[in-house]
Design a protein around this motif. Sequence first.
Motif, PDB file in Angstrom:
ATOM      1  N   THR A  12       0.971  -1.224   0.017  1.00 38.61           N
ATOM      2  CA  THR A  12       0.109  -0.002  -0.018  1.00 38.61           C
ATOM      3  C   THR A  12       0.860   1.422   0.142  1.00 38.61           C
ATOM      4  OG1 THR A  12      -0.278  -0.216   2.325  1.00 38.61           O
ATOM      5  CG2 THR A  12      -2.240  -1.021   0.988  1.00 38.61           C
ATOM      6  N   ALA A  16       0.654   4.074  -2.514  1.00 37.82           N
ATOM      7  CA  ALA A  16       0.494   5.595  -2.227  1.00 37.82           C
ATOM      8  C   ALA A  16       1.394   6.369  -2.886  1.00 37.82           C
ATOM      9  CB  ALA A  16       0.334   5.713  -0.699  1.00 37.82           C
ATOM     10  N   LEU A  17       2.775   5.980  -2.901  1.00 34.68           N
ATOM     11  CA  LEU A  17       3.751   6.792  -3.738  1.00 34.68           C
ATOM     12  C   LEU A  17       3.635   7.181  -4.944  1.00 34.68           C
ATOM     13  CD1 LEU A  17       6.936   5.439  -1.642  1.00 34.68           C
ATOM     14  CD2 LEU A  17       5.750   7.389  -1.462  1.00 34.68           C
ATOM     15  N   ALA A  19       0.809   6.944  -6.678  1.00 36.26           N
ATOM     16  CA  ALA A  19      -0.312   7.798  -6.596  1.00 36.26           C
ATOM     17  C   ALA A  19       0.091   9.409  -6.623  1.00 36.26           C
ATOM     18  CB  ALA A  19      -1.537   7.467  -5.853  1.00 36.26           C
ATOM     19  N   PHE A  20       0.639   9.347  -5.501  1.00 37.73           N
ATOM     20  CA  PHE A  20       1.364  10.787  -5.171  1.00 37.73           C
ATOM     21  C   PHE A  20       2.224  11.355  -6.244  1.00 37.73           C
ATOM     22  CE2 PHE A  20       4.037  13.693  -2.821  1.00 37.73           C
ATOM     23  CZ  PHE A  20       3.070  14.754  -2.233  1.00 37.73           C
ATOM     24  N   TYR A  25      -3.795  13.140  -5.374  1.00 37.32           N
ATOM     25  CA  TYR A  25      -3.506  13.259  -3.866  1.00 37.32           C
ATOM     26  C   TYR A  25      -4.462  12.662  -2.855  1.00 37.32           C
ATOM     27  CZ  TYR A  25      -0.264  16.555  -5.775  1.00 37.32           C
ATOM     28  OH  TYR A  25       0.766  17.102  -6.375  1.00 37.32           O
ATOM     29  N   ALA A  28      -3.688   8.878  -2.724  1.00 37.37           N
ATOM     30  CA  ALA A  28      -2.401   8.567  -2.127  1.00 37.37           C
ATOM     31  C   ALA A  28      -2.760   8.668  -0.625  1.00 37.37           C
ATOM     32  CB  ALA A  28      -1.433   9.657  -2.672  1.00 37.37           C
ATOM     33  N   PHE A  31      -4.147   5.623   0.541  1.00 40.04           N
ATOM     34  CA  PHE A  31      -3.322   4.439   0.858  1.00 40.04           C
ATOM     35  C   PHE A  31      -2.217   4.765   1.799  1.00 40.04           C
ATOM     36  CE2 PHE A  31      -5.640   2.836  -2.724  1.00 40.04           C
ATOM     37  CZ  PHE A  31      -5.318   1.414  -2.799  1.00 40.04           C
ATOM     38  N   PHE A  32      -1.914   5.858   2.155  1.00 43.42           N
ATOM     39  CA  PHE A  32      -1.128   6.139   3.098  1.00 43.42           C
ATOM     40  C   PHE A  32      -1.499   5.857   4.401  1.00 43.42           C
ATOM     41  CE2 PHE A  32       1.295   9.474   0.463  1.00 43.42           C
ATOM     42  CZ  PHE A  32       2.632   8.838   0.506  1.00 43.42           C
TER      43      PHE A  32
END
Length: 78
Positions: A12, A16-17, A19-20, A25, A28, A31-32
């Motif tokens: 995850t 997230a990274l 997506a970021f 955002y 991300a 997921f963060f």
Amino acid sequence: MARMFRVLGFWTLVIALMAFAGDMYEFALLFFMQTAVFFLLGYLNFTEKTYLLMFWGYMVLAFLGFTYWSVFEMGIPV
């Protein structure tokens, strides 16, 4: 079983990274947050049955959320 939650946390974090980096955002951030929860659960040393129940609860919530979003928020293309 606790290691599996740490593995889920790793993947995850990777999602997230990515997506970021792709300027998504909200995605991300979602997921963060999941990463933080998975890493936390991975170090709590619950029993295997508890981990399985938490995983299936997570899967039910995730699929219900995905279904709700795809049907009611995205709408049906005309």
